[in-house]
Design a protein around this motif. Structure first.
Motif, PDB file in Angstrom:
ATOM      1  N   ARG A  21       6.309  -1.622   4.622  1.00  0.00           N
ATOM      2  CA  ARG A  21       6.432  -0.167   4.603  1.00  0.00           C
ATOM      3  C   ARG A  21       7.047   0.349   5.910  1.00  0.00           C
ATOM      4  NH1 ARG A  21       6.694   1.468  -0.457  1.00  0.00           N
ATOM      5  NH2 ARG A  21       4.722   1.515  -1.583  1.00  0.00           N
ATOM      6  N   ALA A  22       6.659  -0.256   7.020  1.00  0.00           N
ATOM      7  CA  ALA A  22       7.208   0.174   8.303  1.00  0.00           C
ATOM      8  C   ALA A  22       8.719  -0.056   8.356  1.00  0.00           C
ATOM      9  CB  ALA A  22       6.516  -0.566   9.443  1.00  0.00           C
ATOM     10  N   ARG A  23       9.171  -1.205   7.847  1.00  0.00           N
ATOM     11  CA  ARG A  23      10.604  -1.480   7.833  1.00  0.00           C
ATOM     12  C   ARG A  23      11.323  -0.563   6.851  1.00  0.00           C
ATOM     13  NH1 ARG A  23      14.604  -4.561   5.460  1.00  0.00           N
ATOM     14  NH2 ARG A  23      16.099  -5.473   6.951  1.00  0.00           N
ATOM     15  N   GLU A  24      10.677  -0.283   5.714  1.00  0.00           N
ATOM     16  CA  GLU A  24      11.229   0.650   4.744  1.00  0.00           C
ATOM     17  C   GLU A  24      11.417   2.030   5.366  1.00  0.00           C
ATOM     18  OE1 GLU A  24       9.862   1.070   0.284  1.00  0.00           O
ATOM     19  OE2 GLU A  24       8.591   2.320   1.553  1.00  0.00           O
ATOM     20  N   GLY A  25      10.424   2.480   6.128  1.00  0.00           N
ATOM     21  CA  GLY A  25      10.542   3.764   6.824  1.00  0.00           C
ATOM     22  C   GLY A  25      11.614   3.748   7.889  1.00  0.00           C
ATOM     23  N   ALA A  26      11.727   2.625   8.599  1.00  0.00           N
ATOM     24  CA  ALA A  26      12.755   2.529   9.635  1.00  0.00           C
ATOM     25  C   ALA A  26      14.162   2.552   9.038  1.00  0.00           C
ATOM     26  CB  ALA A  26      12.556   1.247  10.452  1.00  0.00           C
ATOM     27  N   SER A  41       0.828  -1.201   0.000  1.00  0.00           N
ATOM     28  CA  SER A  41       0.000   0.000   0.000  1.00  0.00           C
ATOM     29  C   SER A  41       0.863   1.251   0.000  1.00  0.00           C
ATOM     30  CB  SER A  41      -0.911   0.007   1.233  1.00  0.00           C
ATOM     31  OG  SER A  41      -1.744  -1.124   1.244  1.00  0.00           O
ATOM     32  N   GLY A  42       0.266   2.340  -0.476  1.00  0.00           N
ATOM     33  CA  GLY A  42       0.920   3.638  -0.392  1.00  0.00           C
ATOM     34  C   GLY A  42       1.918   3.882  -1.509  1.00  0.00           C
ATOM     35  N   PRO A  43       2.347   5.131  -1.650  1.00  0.00           N
ATOM     36  CA  PRO A  43       3.312   5.488  -2.701  1.00  0.00           C
ATOM     37  C   PRO A  43       4.724   5.036  -2.351  1.00  0.00           C
ATOM     38  CG  PRO A  43       2.834   7.404  -1.344  1.00  0.00           C
ATOM     39  CD  PRO A  43       1.929   6.311  -0.859  1.00  0.00           C
ATOM     40  N   ASP A  44       5.512   4.746  -3.372  1.00  0.00           N
ATOM     41  CA  ASP A  44       6.922   4.435  -3.167  1.00  0.00           C
ATOM     42  C   ASP A  44       7.704   5.738  -2.924  1.00  0.00           C
ATOM     43  OD1 ASP A  44       6.619   1.689  -3.554  1.00  0.00           O
ATOM     44  OD2 ASP A  44       6.762   1.912  -5.733  1.00  0.00           O
ATOM     45  N   PRO A  45       8.619   5.725  -1.961  1.00  0.00           N
ATOM     46  CA  PRO A  45       9.437   6.929  -1.750  1.00  0.00           C
ATOM     47  C   PRO A  45      10.255   7.252  -3.001  1.00  0.00           C
ATOM     48  CG  PRO A  45       9.638   5.423   0.109  1.00  0.00           C
ATOM     49  CD  PRO A  45       8.915   4.683  -0.975  1.00  0.00           C
ATOM     50  N   SER A  93      -0.177  14.496   5.195  1.00  0.00           N
ATOM     51  CA  SER A  93       0.227  15.848   5.601  1.00  0.00           C
ATOM     52  C   SER A  93       1.658  15.854   6.130  1.00  0.00           C
ATOM     53  CB  SER A  93      -0.734  16.377   6.672  1.00  0.00           C
ATOM     54  OG  SER A  93      -0.366  17.675   7.083  1.00  0.00           O
ATOM     55  N   ASN A  94       2.021  14.835   6.897  1.00  0.00           N
ATOM     56  CA  ASN A  94       3.392  14.754   7.421  1.00  0.00           C
ATOM     57  C   ASN A  94       4.412  14.632   6.292  1.00  0.00           C
ATOM     58  OD1 ASN A  94       2.500  14.913  10.059  1.00  0.00           O
ATOM     59  ND2 ASN A  94       2.476  12.704  10.374  1.00  0.00           N
ATOM     60  N   ALA A  95       4.064  13.867   5.261  1.00  0.00           N
ATOM     61  CA  ALA A  95       4.978  13.714   4.119  1.00  0.00           C
ATOM     62  C   ALA A  95       5.153  15.044   3.384  1.00  0.00           C
ATOM     63  CB  ALA A  95       4.461  12.637   3.171  1.00  0.00           C
ATOM     64  N   LYS A  96       4.049  15.775   3.191  1.00  0.00           N
ATOM     65  CA  LYS A  96       4.155  17.081   2.530  1.00  0.00           C
ATOM     66  C   LYS A  96       4.993  18.044   3.371  1.00  0.00           C
ATOM     67  CE  LYS A  96      -0.251  16.712   0.044  1.00  0.00           C
ATOM     68  NZ  LYS A  96      -1.629  17.256  -0.107  1.00  0.00           N
ATOM     69  N   THR A  97       4.802  17.988   4.673  1.00  0.00           N
ATOM     70  CA  THR A  97       5.597  18.850   5.562  1.00  0.00           C
ATOM     71  C   THR A  97       7.076  18.542   5.444  1.00  0.00           C
ATOM     72  OG1 THR A  97       3.758  19.024   7.139  1.00  0.00           O
ATOM     73  CG2 THR A  97       5.961  19.538   7.961  1.00  0.00           C
ATOM     74  N   ALA A 133       8.599   9.474   6.040  1.00  0.00           N
ATOM     75  CA  ALA A 133       7.221   9.958   6.110  1.00  0.00           C
ATOM     76  C   ALA A 133       6.376   9.395   4.975  1.00  0.00           C
ATOM     77  CB  ALA A 133       7.207  11.487   6.077  1.00  0.00           C
ATOM     78  N   THR A 134       6.963   9.238   3.789  1.00  0.00           N
ATOM     79  CA  THR A 134       6.239   8.657   2.663  1.00  0.00           C
ATOM     80  C   THR A 134       5.878   7.207   2.930  1.00  0.00           C
ATOM     81  OG1 THR A 134       7.428  10.143   1.149  1.00  0.00           O
ATOM     82  CG2 THR A 134       6.322   8.240   0.179  1.00  0.00           C
ATOM     83  N   SER A 135       6.783   6.475   3.546  1.00  0.00           N
ATOM     84  CA  SER A 135       6.511   5.069   3.883  1.00  0.00           C
ATOM     85  C   SER A 135       5.376   4.951   4.891  1.00  0.00           C
ATOM     86  CB  SER A 135       7.777   4.413   4.443  1.00  0.00           C
ATOM     87  OG  SER A 135       8.807   4.385   3.474  1.00  0.00           O
ATOM     88  N   GLN A 136       5.266   5.919   5.783  1.00  0.00           N
ATOM     89  CA  GLN A 136       4.207   5.864   6.787  1.00  0.00           C
ATOM     90  C   GLN A 136       2.817   6.010   6.160  1.00  0.00           C
ATOM     91  OE1 GLN A 136       5.003   4.862   9.804  1.00  0.00           O
ATOM     92  NE2 GLN A 136       7.125   4.894   9.026  1.00  0.00           N
TER      93      GLN A 136
END
Length: 491
Positions: free
Chosen positions: A142-147, A20-24, A359-363, A295-298
């Motif tokens: 995604r969580a591991r990718e963000g970590a 799910s979600g966009p790729d960074p 919103s966090n990713a845009k920030t 933030a994108t991974s989240q």
């Protein structure tokens, strides 16, 4: 007809590939082709550039080498990378099978006149529990990718702290040498003014000077004496700060500083490269880019929570009973099956989580963009100063030479009675002001050189392999994808 045994593994494999979600992606923004006072020649990797060595000051070189290995702020940042590495394991653990094993042994019985004849009862039991949440929508991936992105940001922060240390230490050393120069100027002028006072007293005895002349000469001597303690306080404050950066005693630093080698002077030029080089060389920009990737991974983590989850679980619980009366036996219970969880109504909490993540990713993108813009401005400012500092120093050097000659002429004229004491005192003040201005110009020139090198992201990696090992493991941020930028002028 296709067998279910063939379809099921393929279906699970297909679902396992859904994330799910966009790729960074590397962020983009338009950048000018060059700095306003620079050229179009790009810089290479300047991380190991020992720019402070161009001051040709062995004591400064020693301070820098010692601090890179033992500065507390750098060591704290290195330690934080260990915690970030642990977060990578924690983030991905939820998508892996979990196995828990337990065992127990109890002895029971009865006491009292109404007890039965069973006696004591010994029960030994075990429990094996297996569970596996199928990460169908990539929540834990995604969580591991963000970590991992957060780990890269932690390594970049180590480099940020090294750059901050370099700027702080070298600037403090420049300031300490400046106050030493000011003290030397004051002591030299004090000697000259005392000689003028003695000459004025001699002129008074000969009837060629008045008591007013003597008092004016004494006042200038006393004002010079009063100036020295404040300069010594400022010098010691800089020394104390250097000692704090090095984690050593201030007495040891003072003993090194007291061996005066003069103010650090930089001569030459700095290859600033082009604005696009900052994306690679500035660790704070890399840190901001990695925070954006996290933030994108989240977003994917939040989106995956909107979908149903399937958990495969099983439990095996064997037990064995032995009674004192001879009764004994075993029993094993087991269970296995999938569990489906489907979020139906949560008051909008999960949808709000997705909005928050977006919103966090845009920030974080705007933070990255502001970091890049600030870095460009810092280079522009420092480059403008460095390119003009030499002219300022040269002008003040000529001014000092002129006023020193004027002082010699006015003193000789005063001895011959052809001029007044006021001419001599004015000439001495002019010499002092010019010498102090020259010392300050040299200090500013050296400080601007420091700012320019820090602005382009130079020198934060220890050049010695041993120093690099002592300072921490190599940064995985260096393996991060290069951020793409538009090589054109910004509007």
């Amino acid at each position: 007809m296709v067998s279910i045994r063939t379809v099921a593994p393929a279906l699970l494999l297909l679902l396992a590939g859904c994330v799910s979600g966009p790729d960074p992606k590397p962020p983009e923004m338009p950048l000018p082709a060059k700095f306003s006072e620079g050229n179009l020649k790009a810089n290479g990797d300047v991380a190991t550039s020992q720019w402070w060595a161009r001051f040709n000051d062995k004591r400064l070189n020693g301070f820098v080498d010692a601090g890179l290995a033992q500065n507390v702020s750098i060591l704290q940042a290195i330690e934080q990378t260990n915690a970030a590495a642990g977060d990578v394991t924690v983030a991905g653990a939820g998508g892996l099978p979990a196995l828990n094993v337990g065992a127990s042994h109890t002895t029971s019985g009865e006491l009292g006149s109404q007890r039965t004849q069973h006696g004591s009862l010994n029960t030994s039991a075990g429990d094996v529990n297996v569970s596996w949440l199928l990460d169908l929508w990539g929540q834990y991936r995604r969580a591991r990718e963000g970590a991992l992105a957060e780990l890269d940001a932690a390594y970049a922060n180590v480099d940020v702290q090294r750059l901050a240390y370099l700027q702080d230490l070298v600037t403090s050393y420049i300031n300490a040498r400046f106050f030493q120069a000011r003290i030397a100027i004051a002591q030299e002028n004090l000697k000259s003014r005392r000689e003028t006072l003695e000459l004025t007293k001699f002129q008074l005895d000969a009837g060629a000077a008045s008591r007013l002349d003597v008092v004016q000469a004494e006042g200038l001597v006393n004002s010079t004496i009063a100036e020295v303690p404040g300069l010594e306080i400022s010098l010691r404050q800089q020394v104390h700060h250097i000692a704090t950066l090095l984690s050593v005693s201030s007495a040891s630093v003072m003993s090194e500083i007291q061996n005066n080698t003069g103010q650090p002077v930089f001569r030459g030029s700095v290859a600033t490269g082009v604005p696009a080089d900052l994306i690679r060389n500035r660790p704070d920009i890399r840190q901001a880019e990695r925070n954006l990737a996290n933030a994108t991974s989240q977003i994917g983590v939040a989106q995956a929570q909107l979908y149903p989850t399937i958990t495969l679980g099983g439990d095996i619980s064997p037990s064995y009973i032995h009674a004192s009366g001879g009764r004994k036996g075993g029993l094993t219970t087991w269970s296995f099956g999938p569990t489906l969880t489907l979020p139906i109504f949560d008051g909008g909490r999960l949808r709000a989580g997705v909005d928050i993540a977006n919103s966090n990713a845009k920030t974080q993108y705007f933070i990255w963009k502001q970091t890049v813009l600030t870095a460009i401005q810092q280079v522009e400012d420092a480059l403008s100063a460095v390119s003009r500092d030499a002219q300022t120093v040269s002008a003040f050097q000529a001014e000092v030479k002129s006023y020193q000659e004027a002082l010699q002429l006015s003193t000789a004229s005063y001895k011959d009675g052809a001029s007044s004491l006021l001419d001599v005192l004015d000439a001495q003040r002019s010499v002092t002001d010019a010498q102090e201005s020259l010392a300050q110009a040299v200090q500013q020139s050296a400080s601007d050189y420091v700012l320019l090198n820090v602005a382009i992201g130079a020198g934060y990696v220890p050049a010695s392999p041993k120093a690099a090992v002592a300072a921490g493991s190599p940064s995985t941020a260096a393996k991060a994808p290069v951020v793409k930028v538009s090589d054109k002028k910004a509007n």
